[in-house]
Design a protein around this motif. Structure first.
Motif, PDB file in Angstrom:
ATOM      1  N   ALA A   1      41.652  37.971  28.899  1.00 42.46           N
ATOM      2  CA  ALA A   1      42.983  38.422  29.302  1.00 42.46           C
ATOM      3  C   ALA A   1      43.234  38.169  30.781  1.00 42.46           C
ATOM      4  CB  ALA A   1      43.154  39.905  28.979  1.00 42.46           C
ATOM      5  N   SER A   2      42.189  38.316  31.605  1.00 51.31           N
ATOM      6  CA  SER A   2      42.352  38.216  33.053  1.00 51.31           C
ATOM      7  C   SER A   2      41.288  37.300  33.634  1.00 51.31           C
ATOM      8  CB  SER A   2      42.265  39.598  33.696  1.00 51.31           C
ATOM      9  OG  SER A   2      42.150  39.505  35.088  1.00 51.31           O
ATOM     10  N   ALA A   3      41.682  36.424  34.566  1.00 51.14           N
ATOM     11  CA  ALA A   3      40.723  35.532  35.203  1.00 51.14           C
ATOM     12  C   ALA A   3      39.707  36.313  36.018  1.00 51.14           C
ATOM     13  CB  ALA A   3      41.453  34.523  36.086  1.00 51.14           C
ATOM     14  N   ALA A   4      40.134  37.438  36.608  1.00 49.80           N
ATOM     15  CA  ALA A   4      39.238  38.221  37.454  1.00 49.80           C
ATOM     16  C   ALA A   4      38.096  38.824  36.664  1.00 49.80           C
ATOM     17  CB  ALA A   4      40.028  39.316  38.164  1.00 49.80           C
ATOM     18  N   SER A   5      38.328  39.149  35.400  1.00 46.77           N
ATOM     19  CA  SER A   5      37.288  39.777  34.582  1.00 46.77           C
ATOM     20  C   SER A   5      36.955  38.940  33.356  1.00 46.77           C
ATOM     21  CB  SER A   5      37.762  41.166  34.139  1.00 46.77           C
ATOM     22  OG  SER A   5      38.972  41.067  33.395  1.00 46.77           O
ATOM     23  N   ALA A   6      37.181  37.628  33.432  1.00 44.38           N
ATOM     24  CA  ALA A   6      37.015  36.764  32.269  1.00 44.38           C
ATOM     25  C   ALA A   6      35.560  36.708  31.821  1.00 44.38           C
ATOM     26  CB  ALA A   6      37.513  35.356  32.591  1.00 44.38           C
ATOM     27  N   ALA A   7      35.379  36.726  30.510  1.00 47.68           N
ATOM     28  CA  ALA A   7      34.055  36.600  29.921  1.00 47.68           C
ATOM     29  C   ALA A   7      33.574  35.159  30.052  1.00 47.68           C
ATOM     30  CB  ALA A   7      34.100  37.030  28.460  1.00 47.68           C
ATOM     31  N   PRO A   8      32.272  34.928  29.904  1.00 49.45           N
ATOM     32  CA  PRO A   8      31.773  33.550  29.942  1.00 49.45           C
ATOM     33  C   PRO A   8      32.449  32.692  28.873  1.00 49.45           C
ATOM     34  CG  PRO A   8      29.962  35.096  30.106  1.00 49.45           C
ATOM     35  CD  PRO A   8      31.180  35.917  29.800  1.00 49.45           C
ATOM     36  N   GLY A   9      32.791  31.470  29.235  1.00 49.44           N
ATOM     37  CA  GLY A   9      33.405  30.542  28.292  1.00 49.44           C
ATOM     38  C   GLY A   9      34.909  30.598  28.225  1.00 49.44           C
ATOM     39  N   CYS A  10      35.552  31.481  29.005  1.00 44.67           N
ATOM     40  CA  CYS A  10      37.018  31.536  29.003  1.00 44.67           C
ATOM     41  C   CYS A  10      37.599  30.289  29.665  1.00 44.67           C
ATOM     42  CB  CYS A  10      37.510  32.785  29.736  1.00 44.67           C
ATOM     43  SG  CYS A  10      37.253  34.329  28.830  1.00 44.67           S
ATOM     44  N   VAL A  11      38.718  29.807  29.115  1.00 49.91           N
ATOM     45  CA  VAL A  11      39.393  28.636  29.661  1.00 49.91           C
ATOM     46  C   VAL A  11      40.365  29.087  30.743  1.00 49.91           C
ATOM     47  CG1 VAL A  11      40.896  26.689  29.152  1.00 49.91           C
ATOM     48  CG2 VAL A  11      39.194  27.414  27.473  1.00 49.91           C
ATOM     49  N   LEU A  12      40.238  28.490  31.918  1.00 52.62           N
ATOM     50  CA  LEU A  12      41.133  28.786  33.036  1.00 52.62           C
ATOM     51  C   LEU A  12      41.874  27.520  33.435  1.00 52.62           C
ATOM     52  CD1 LEU A  12      38.761  30.950  35.280  1.00 52.62           C
ATOM     53  CD2 LEU A  12      40.344  31.741  33.506  1.00 52.62           C
ATOM     54  N   ASN A  13      43.157  27.664  33.751  1.00 50.74           N
ATOM     55  CA  ASN A  13      43.956  26.564  34.271  1.00 50.74           C
ATOM     56  C   ASN A  13      44.429  26.917  35.674  1.00 50.74           C
ATOM     57  OD1 ASN A  13      44.844  24.306  32.088  1.00 50.74           O
ATOM     58  ND2 ASN A  13      44.433  26.271  31.081  1.00 50.74           N
ATOM     59  N   SER A  14      44.398  25.959  36.566  1.00 58.42           N
ATOM     60  CA  SER A  14      44.779  26.188  37.956  1.00 58.42           C
ATOM     61  C   SER A  14      46.255  25.882  38.147  1.00 58.42           C
ATOM     62  CB  SER A  14      43.936  25.325  38.901  1.00 58.42           C
ATOM     63  OG  SER A  14      42.576  25.709  38.836  1.00 58.42           O
ATOM     64  N   LEU A  15      47.039  26.906  38.518  1.00 58.39           N
ATOM     65  CA  LEU A  15      48.464  26.753  38.759  1.00 58.39           C
ATOM     66  C   LEU A  15      48.749  26.868  40.253  1.00 58.39           C
ATOM     67  CD1 LEU A  15      50.055  28.872  35.871  1.00 58.39           C
ATOM     68  CD2 LEU A  15      49.212  26.516  35.841  1.00 58.39           C
ATOM     69  N   LEU A  16      49.722  26.101  40.703  1.00 60.39           N
ATOM     70  CA  LEU A  16      50.116  26.142  42.112  1.00 60.39           C
ATOM     71  C   LEU A  16      50.739  27.495  42.426  1.00 60.39           C
ATOM     72  CD1 LEU A  16      51.716  22.600  42.263  1.00 60.39           C
ATOM     73  CD2 LEU A  16      49.642  23.303  43.484  1.00 60.39           C
ATOM     74  N   LEU A  17      50.240  28.129  43.489  1.00 61.08           N
ATOM     75  CA  LEU A  17      50.727  29.463  43.837  1.00 61.08           C
ATOM     76  C   LEU A  17      52.229  29.463  44.095  1.00 61.08           C
ATOM     77  CD1 LEU A  17      47.988  31.087  46.110  1.00 61.08           C
ATOM     78  CD2 LEU A  17      49.047  32.096  44.084  1.00 61.08           C
ATOM     79  N   ASN A  18      52.719  28.456  44.799  1.00 61.51           N
ATOM     80  CA  ASN A  18      54.151  28.414  45.099  1.00 61.51           C
ATOM     81  C   ASN A  18      54.931  27.521  44.131  1.00 61.51           C
ATOM     82  OD1 ASN A  18      53.516  25.830  45.872  1.00 61.51           O
ATOM     83  ND2 ASN A  18      53.894  26.141  48.062  1.00 61.51           N
ATOM     84  N   GLY A  19      54.216  26.968  43.127  1.00 58.72           N
ATOM     85  CA  GLY A  19      54.875  26.120  42.147  1.00 58.72           C
ATOM     86  C   GLY A  19      55.236  24.741  42.637  1.00 58.72           C
ATOM     87  N   ARG A  20      54.841  24.414  43.892  1.00 56.28           N
ATOM     88  CA  ARG A  20      55.227  23.117  44.458  1.00 56.28           C
ATOM     89  C   ARG A  20      54.020  22.307  44.915  1.00 56.28           C
ATOM     90  NH1 ARG A  20      60.561  22.799  46.343  1.00 56.28           N
ATOM     91  NH2 ARG A  20      59.932  21.557  48.149  1.00 56.28           N
ATOM     92  N   ASN A  21      53.201  22.884  45.787  1.00 55.17           N
ATOM     93  CA  ASN A  21      52.078  22.152  46.360  1.00 55.17           C
ATOM     94  C   ASN A  21      51.100  23.149  46.951  1.00 55.17           C
ATOM     95  OD1 ASN A  21      53.230  23.071  48.756  1.00 55.17           O
ATOM     96  ND2 ASN A  21      54.287  21.131  49.156  1.00 55.17           N
ATOM     97  N   GLY A  22      49.991  22.623  47.447  1.00 57.04           N
ATOM     98  CA  GLY A  22      49.062  23.468  48.190  1.00 57.04           C
ATOM     99  C   GLY A  22      48.104  24.227  47.303  1.00 57.04           C
ATOM    100  N   ALA A  23      47.876  25.482  47.661  1.00 60.41           N
ATOM    101  CA  ALA A  23      46.835  26.308  47.039  1.00 60.41           C
ATOM    102  C   ALA A  23      47.141  26.572  45.567  1.00 60.41           C
ATOM    103  CB  ALA A  23      46.703  27.624  47.790  1.00 60.41           C
ATOM    104  N   THR A  24      46.053  26.665  44.794  1.00 57.02           N
ATOM    105  CA  THR A  24      46.163  26.987  43.374  1.00 57.02           C
ATOM    106  C   THR A  24      45.397  28.262  43.081  1.00 57.02           C
ATOM    107  OG1 THR A  24      44.191  25.690  42.814  1.00 57.02           O
ATOM    108  CG2 THR A  24      46.327  24.542  42.762  1.00 57.02           C
TER     109      THR A  24
END
Length: 778
Positions: free
Chosen positions: A297-320
């Motif tokens: 449910a949450s990336a912070a407490s994800a169990a082993p094997g959970c699929v995570l996708n990296s999204l842009l924090l501002n939706g445009r560029n830079g940090a994810t």
């Protein structure tokens, strides 16, 4: 099929058109009044053709007071084609056919995979399209003769509720001479139940594990010159994967009006609304660790094997920021509306003219993974054809000639995804506006040489144009917006001939040989995603072409015994192959210069004792690249790798459906039956270098059912219960191909261990589950 043979193609088309219904009519005129009423001969593989006999024409049926029906066409009686017809008995009537996969597995040559949504099934015929994960291509789909494949070759099966159909015909092998563009693998024709078959009202409900519930109703009947059938369903469930709930509503209507004995008007309406939450596609290692994505449910407490996708924090560029499927609110919310009309006119007992028009609108809203697609794809499909039954040069013949045109307007926007707060959109990254049109003619003649021999010849010629533009937007770190314009202006001319020969020495045996060709042009969407998996110009793609040889035999020594075997060998040029460059990136398409598909298909049905029946559908499919050099880049390094001799990824070499069942026909338990079946699929490579395989599987299902006639207001009751995957096998239901990569420091190709950790590929199949249901007919 290269353009340099244009003159030869036109001459070949002219010869085939000379054998069209007009030519047959002329030949009959030369013979005076000596035309003969022919027996309508249907010769197909699998023993599924209608038996011979003098046909009742549509006009004859009307004069006899029977329900109005469409006149048979080569689509209904496909002489010379390799076709399996799958009916309702044991496949739809007495089981929970939750998706079209439960039906199509019964045909040799068909592979089914989980798509992007619980009822979204990716279908392939002879491995064509086996590498897709969402939209199905490389074969044509029709319902009651109306096309439900759009002009860009795309088909989806969200709109298909198996309960609506009387049968499904599976055409295997290249079919462009019969169906035109995108029929390199074959075709599917879904046939809904006629009103006279329903003759009242039916209500059913299926319920099962993981919150599955399907309420459906069917209405049908005949009133004078009118015949109608209406199917409606509401299907929903929680899904067996985390973040995988769904609901979809379907309406499917077919109505026929016969104002005169020689004229019939048909109206077809399909409307489907789908909502589906989507889990992330995992890597192979993640699949082994956490196949059903529990505790994700949450990336912070994800169990082993959970699929995570990296999204842009501002939706445009830079940090994810990494997010789970829940945090990203990945989903599909699509609508499909199809309205078709057809007019059929019988000039006489032997000649029928049909004209049909179909409007098809696909609207999508797909904010899943690192991008979101929104778009509207309206299209039109026009077909006019003539079927003539008579004699040609003194031999019984059926001629068919058609002119077809279809077009599609693609209006698609692609956005970055933004994390948290629901399915939020980021910046617009691409804007595609394109129009694709296909215009072509087809001709076909079926000629009965002797009582034992039938020859078939066909050809199609088609011009495809794709015009439009794709604007890509970039967002540099320094600020501002960059735009890149890619204009699309492509034209393709393709010609596909076909020849087949059938020999029936007696009623028990049939031998057949066929050589046919197919073509599939790139679509606008193929031209606008680069090998990096981002919007851009991919305009170098060429037409996919294949030349296929079929040899087979069918044996039906007794009414309860059927055996069919077909060997095929197909040579592809510029095969269109789609794969993903990595997690969260768009899949892109490339041409493999030369490849070969070869295999064997076996179908068997044996009523070996009173009440007992065994059924099997087996496919061996071996596909290899024979000429393909792949270039891989990383940073400043680029390396070339020869893939010749490698297996084409995504295609299992062996697959089998085997079923044994019993039906009690008499006594107090009449109507009680059941069967046990196994579904086996071989492992298969998921990369061009053949370094990593998705594991194979074998699952076992158990079915019990009961049917009884009722007295009073209700006419009939059907009950069933099914235990699926009874040994609780954990297996791969879908695996997207992965692109190989090289090391940025050495230039060496990365090994299987790197691929095994690359997410964006795998959906697990359903664990042990149970479903039951009932249907009442009034």
């Amino acid at each position: 099929m290269s353009h340099c043979r244009h003159g030869l193609r036109i001459r070949a088309l002219s010869l085939c058109l000379a054998a069209s219904p007009l030519a047959i009519a002329a030949a009959q005129a030369q013979g005076g009044n000596q035309s003969v009423a022919l027996e309508e001969i249907s010769v197909t593989s699998e023993g599924n053709g209608a038996p011979g006999g003098t046909p009742i024409s549509a006009s004859g049926a009307a004069r006899a007071g029977l329900p109005p029906v469409a006149a048979p066409t080569p689509l209904d009686k496909p002489v010379g084609e390799v076709v399996t017809s799958i009916g309702r008995e044991g496949v739809i009537d007495n089981r929970a056919a939750t998706t079209v996969a439960d039906i199509l597995r019964n045909s040799p040559g068909v592979t089914v995979r989980q798509g992007n949504g619980p009822r979204d099934i990716v279908v392939s015929i002879r491995g064509n399209n086996a590498r897709a994960t969402g939209v199905s291509r490389n074969f044509i789909v029709l319902e009651d003769g109306f096309p439900v494949t759009q002009a860009d070759g795309s088909s989806r099966f969200d709109l298909v509720d198996p309960r609506a159909y009387s049968r499904i015909d599976v055409f295997r092998g290249p079919q462009s001479p019969f169906f035109g563009n995108y029929a390199t693998g074959g075709a599917l024709n879904f046939v809904t139940r006629r009103g006279s078959e329903i003759n009242g009202v039916e209500y059913g409900v299926d319920a099962g594990s993981f919150g599955y519930l399907n309420n459906y109703a069917t209405f049908g009947g005949v009133s004078g010159p009118f015949e109608y059938s209406l199917f409606t369903s509401d299907t929903r469930g929680n899904g067996f994967l985390s973040h995988n709930s769904f609901n979809t509503q379907t309406i499917n209507f077919l109505g026929t009006y016969a104002p005169t004995p020689d004229d019939r008007f048909t109206l077809k309406i399909i409307n489907n609304q789908v909502f589906a939450e989507l889990p992330g596609r995992s890597s192979l290692n993640q699949f082994y660790l956490n196949p059903f994505q529990r505790g994700c449910a949450s990336a912070a407490s994800a169990a082993p094997g959970c699929v995570l996708n990296s999204l842009l924090l501002n939706g445009r560029n830079g940090a994810t920021v990494p997010v789970t499927a829940d945090e990203g609110a990945f989903l599909r919310g699509d609508r499909r509306t199809i309205v078709g009309g057809r007019w059929e006119h019988d000039f006489d007992a032997f000649t029928t003219w049909r004209t049909q028009l179909v409007f098809d609108d696909r609207q999508i809203n797909q904010p899943f993974y690192t991008s979101s697609a929104r778009g509207d794809f309206p299209g039109f499909n026009v077909l006019t054809d003539v079927t003539r039954r008579g004699d040609l040069f003194g031999l019984p013949a059926t001629g068919y000639v058609a002119l077809a045109y279809n077009t599609l307007d693609s209006n698609s926007l692609t956005y970055n995804r933004a994390p948290y707060g629901g399915a939020r959109l980021g910046a617009l990254t691409a804007n595609l506006e394109a129009t694709q049109a296909n215009l072509g003619g087809r001709a076909r003649v079926e000629l009965q040489l002797t009582e034992q021999w039938i020859a078939v010849a066909g050809i199609s010629a088609e011009n495809t144009t794709i015009q439009g533009r794709n604007i890509t937007y970039g967002f540099p770190a320094a600020g501002g917006v960059t735009t890149t314009l890619a204009n699309i202006d492509r034209s393709f001319l393709n010609v596909a001939p076909e020849l087949s020969l059938l020999y029936r020495p007696d009623a028990a045996w049939q031998f057949r040989g066929r050589v046919a060709t197919g073509y599939a042009t790139p679509s606008a969407s193929n031209l606008t995603v680069t090998s990096a998996g981002v919007p851009g110009n991919n305009g170098q793609l060429q037409t996919q072409e294949n030349l296929g040889f079929d040899v087979g035999a069918d044996w039906t020594p007794l009414p309860g015994v059927r055996f069919s075997v077909t060997g095929f060998y197909e040579f592809f040029r510029n095969e269109l192959v789609t794969q993903s460059p990595g997690a969260g990136l768009l899949s892109y398409t490339f041409n493999a210069p030369a490849s070969e598909h070869r295999g064997v298909e076996v179908g068997a049905d044996w009523a070996f004792a009173p009440g007992w029946r065994a059924t099997a559908a087996y496919t061996f499919d071996d596909q290899i690249y024979t000429r393909y050099v792949e270039q891989l880049s990383n940073g400043s390094l680029t390396r070339a790798f020869n893939r010749a001799g490698n297996h084409i990824p995504g295609v299992p070499a062996n697959q089998l459906l085997a079923r044994i069942g019993y039906e009690q026909a008499t006594g107090p338990l009449a109507g009680l039956g059941g069967y046990v079946e196994t579904v086996f699929q071989d492992d298969f490579f998921i990369d061009n270098a053949n370094l990593l395989k998705a594991p194979g599987y074998a699952i076992v299902n158990l079915n019990l059912h009961y049917t009884t006639e009722l007295v009073g207001y209700a006419k009939r009751l059907n009950l069933f219960f099914e235990a699926r995957n009874i040994f609780d096998k954990t297996y791969v239901a879908s695996a997207q191909n992965l692109a190989n990569s090289i090391s940025a420091s050495t230039g060496l190709q990365n090994g299987a261990s790197v691929l095994a950790t690359t997410s964006g590929s795998i959906f697990a199949g359903a664990p042990r589950n149970f479903v039951g249901g009932m249907r009442l007919a009034f």
